[in-house]
Design a protein around this motif. Sequence first.
Motif, PDB file in Angstrom:
ATOM      1  N   ALA A 111       0.940  -0.648  -0.193  1.00  0.00           N
ATOM      2  CA  ALA A 111      -0.097   0.203  -0.050  1.00  0.00           C
ATOM      3  C   ALA A 111       1.063   0.956   0.006  1.00  0.00           C
ATOM      4  O   ALA A 111       0.873   2.231  -0.553  1.00  0.00           O
ATOM      5  CB  ALA A 111      -1.206  -0.074   1.012  1.00  0.00           C
ATOM      6  N   ALA A 112       1.865   1.310   0.694  1.00  0.00           N
ATOM      7  CA  ALA A 112       3.043   2.195   1.211  1.00  0.00           C
ATOM      8  C   ALA A 112       3.246   2.693  -0.761  1.00  0.00           C
ATOM      9  O   ALA A 112       3.099   4.301  -1.097  1.00  0.00           O
ATOM     10  CB  ALA A 112       3.495   2.277   1.733  1.00  0.00           C
ATOM     11  N   VAL A 113       3.915   1.541  -1.235  1.00  0.00           N
ATOM     12  CA  VAL A 113       4.733   1.733  -2.696  1.00  0.00           C
ATOM     13  C   VAL A 113       3.864   2.246  -3.377  1.00  0.00           C
ATOM     14  O   VAL A 113       4.054   3.200  -4.071  1.00  0.00           O
ATOM     15  CB  VAL A 113       5.734   0.084  -2.565  1.00  0.00           C
ATOM     16  N   LYS A 114       2.900   1.743  -3.542  1.00  0.00           N
ATOM     17  CA  LYS A 114       1.236   2.179  -4.764  1.00  0.00           C
ATOM     18  C   LYS A 114       1.256   3.750  -3.950  1.00  0.00           C
ATOM     19  O   LYS A 114       1.567   5.081  -5.282  1.00  0.00           O
ATOM     20  CB  LYS A 114      -0.138   2.104  -4.415  1.00  0.00           C
ATOM     21  N   GLU A 115       0.731   4.502  -2.445  1.00  0.00           N
ATOM     22  CA  GLU A 115       1.217   5.994  -2.760  1.00  0.00           C
ATOM     23  C   GLU A 115       2.008   6.737  -2.707  1.00  0.00           C
ATOM     24  O   GLU A 115       1.877   7.786  -2.780  1.00  0.00           O
ATOM     25  CB  GLU A 115       0.643   5.850  -0.951  1.00  0.00           C
ATOM     26  N   GLY A 116       3.445   5.845  -2.421  1.00  0.00           N
ATOM     27  CA  GLY A 116       4.076   6.798  -2.507  1.00  0.00           C
ATOM     28  C   GLY A 116       4.166   7.081  -4.072  1.00  0.00           C
ATOM     29  O   GLY A 116       5.113   8.298  -3.881  1.00  0.00           O
ATOM     30  N   PHE A 117       4.789   5.457  -4.779  1.00  0.00           N
ATOM     31  CA  PHE A 117       4.792   6.920  -6.483  1.00  0.00           C
ATOM     32  C   PHE A 117       3.787   7.722  -6.682  1.00  0.00           C
ATOM     33  O   PHE A 117       4.307   8.270  -7.109  1.00  0.00           O
ATOM     34  CB  PHE A 117       4.848   4.924  -7.030  1.00  0.00           C
ATOM     35  N   GLU A 118       2.918   7.316  -6.415  1.00  0.00           N
ATOM     36  CA  GLU A 118       1.536   8.385  -6.959  1.00  0.00           C
ATOM     37  C   GLU A 118       1.863   9.903  -6.701  1.00  0.00           C
ATOM     38  O   GLU A 118       1.730  10.625  -7.256  1.00  0.00           O
ATOM     39  CB  GLU A 118       0.568   7.540  -6.047  1.00  0.00           C
ATOM     40  N   GLN A 119       2.245  10.029  -5.185  1.00  0.00           N
ATOM     41  CA  GLN A 119       2.143  11.296  -4.275  1.00  0.00           C
ATOM     42  C   GLN A 119       3.341  11.703  -5.332  1.00  0.00           C
ATOM     43  O   GLN A 119       3.156  12.814  -5.349  1.00  0.00           O
ATOM     44  CB  GLN A 119       2.684  11.647  -3.223  1.00  0.00           C
ATOM     45  N   ASN A 120       4.649  11.638  -4.965  1.00  0.00           N
ATOM     46  CA  ASN A 120       5.601  11.781  -5.710  1.00  0.00           C
ATOM     47  C   ASN A 120       4.948  12.302  -6.929  1.00  0.00           C
ATOM     48  O   ASN A 120       6.015  13.003  -8.306  1.00  0.00           O
ATOM     49  CB  ASN A 120       6.857  10.968  -5.620  1.00  0.00           C
ATOM     50  N   ARG A 121       4.571  11.104  -7.962  1.00  0.00           N
ATOM     51  CA  ARG A 121       3.897  11.290  -9.667  1.00  0.00           C
ATOM     52  C   ARG A 121       3.444  12.470  -9.682  1.00  0.00           C
ATOM     53  O   ARG A 121       3.772  13.544 -10.338  1.00  0.00           O
ATOM     54  CB  ARG A 121       4.134  10.111 -10.268  1.00  0.00           C
ATOM     55  N   VAL A 122       2.991  12.740  -8.904  1.00  0.00           N
ATOM     56  CA  VAL A 122       1.553  13.923 -10.037  1.00  0.00           C
ATOM     57  C   VAL A 122       2.307  15.597  -8.874  1.00  0.00           C
ATOM     58  O   VAL A 122       2.222  16.272  -9.763  1.00  0.00           O
ATOM     59  CB  VAL A 122       0.052  13.563  -7.905  1.00  0.00           C
ATOM     60  N   CYS A 123       2.960  15.271  -7.522  1.00  0.00           N
ATOM     61  CA  CYS A 123       4.289  16.208  -7.551  1.00  0.00           C
ATOM     62  C   CYS A 123       4.628  16.553  -8.846  1.00  0.00           C
ATOM     63  O   CYS A 123       5.397  17.951  -8.773  1.00  0.00           O
ATOM     64  CB  CYS A 123       4.538  16.465  -6.384  1.00  0.00           C
TER      65      CYS A 123
END
Length: 216
Positions: free
Chosen positions: A179-191
């Motif tokens: 869960a953390a990997v999916k969220e971490g990648f997505e958050q940094n991708r968007v930013c």
Amino acid sequence: MSIDVPNLILNLGISFLSALAGAYAGTRAATYWQQKRENQRFESDKEATILKAVILCRHYAQVISKIEDKITINDRDLEWFEVNVIGISISPSLEQDIPALLTYLGRMNGELVEDLIHAEWVAKSVFSVSSGRDEEYRELQKFLIEKNSPQKITKDHAITLIGHAWAAKLESLTKELHAAVKEGFEQNRVCHNNLLALLPESKRIGKEQIKIEPTI
């Protein structure tokens, strides 16, 4: 020779006003160029701050992608007994320059700064969870070696050896990591992509947007 006092006073007044006007014009010109230099410096520092944040978001996403490669196969999340020690970390000294981001983006892009703070927190959570799971899995490997059992075992065999409680702990850590990997990648991708949009087009060369699928 007589002096025309009124004309003398008038000429002195005109000369004084001319000098005053010249001084004002010179001061105004100097102020204008000083302000222009300050604006240029501000924009230059702003771009440097944005670029640094872009690079860090991209770095976080890249490292998280490496972790994802170790815990998935063919888009399937591997289970706790299938994931070995991950062994990927990141320097704790790497962090966003929040004061600079607030200075240069706070007024017009305050929400983006908040997103960057959250994205960094999530990324560091990925590395923290990964490190914690690594420690636990090393203990499991040590235990299996002591029991003369192969490191790669089935789920049922593992539960038989280590019990339901330990298996549940490892399963929970592995799910948390997914869960953390999916969220971490997505958050940094968007930013990363939102920051990139703030830069002049000429400064975006070689810094293409991170796509939804991890391709970096």
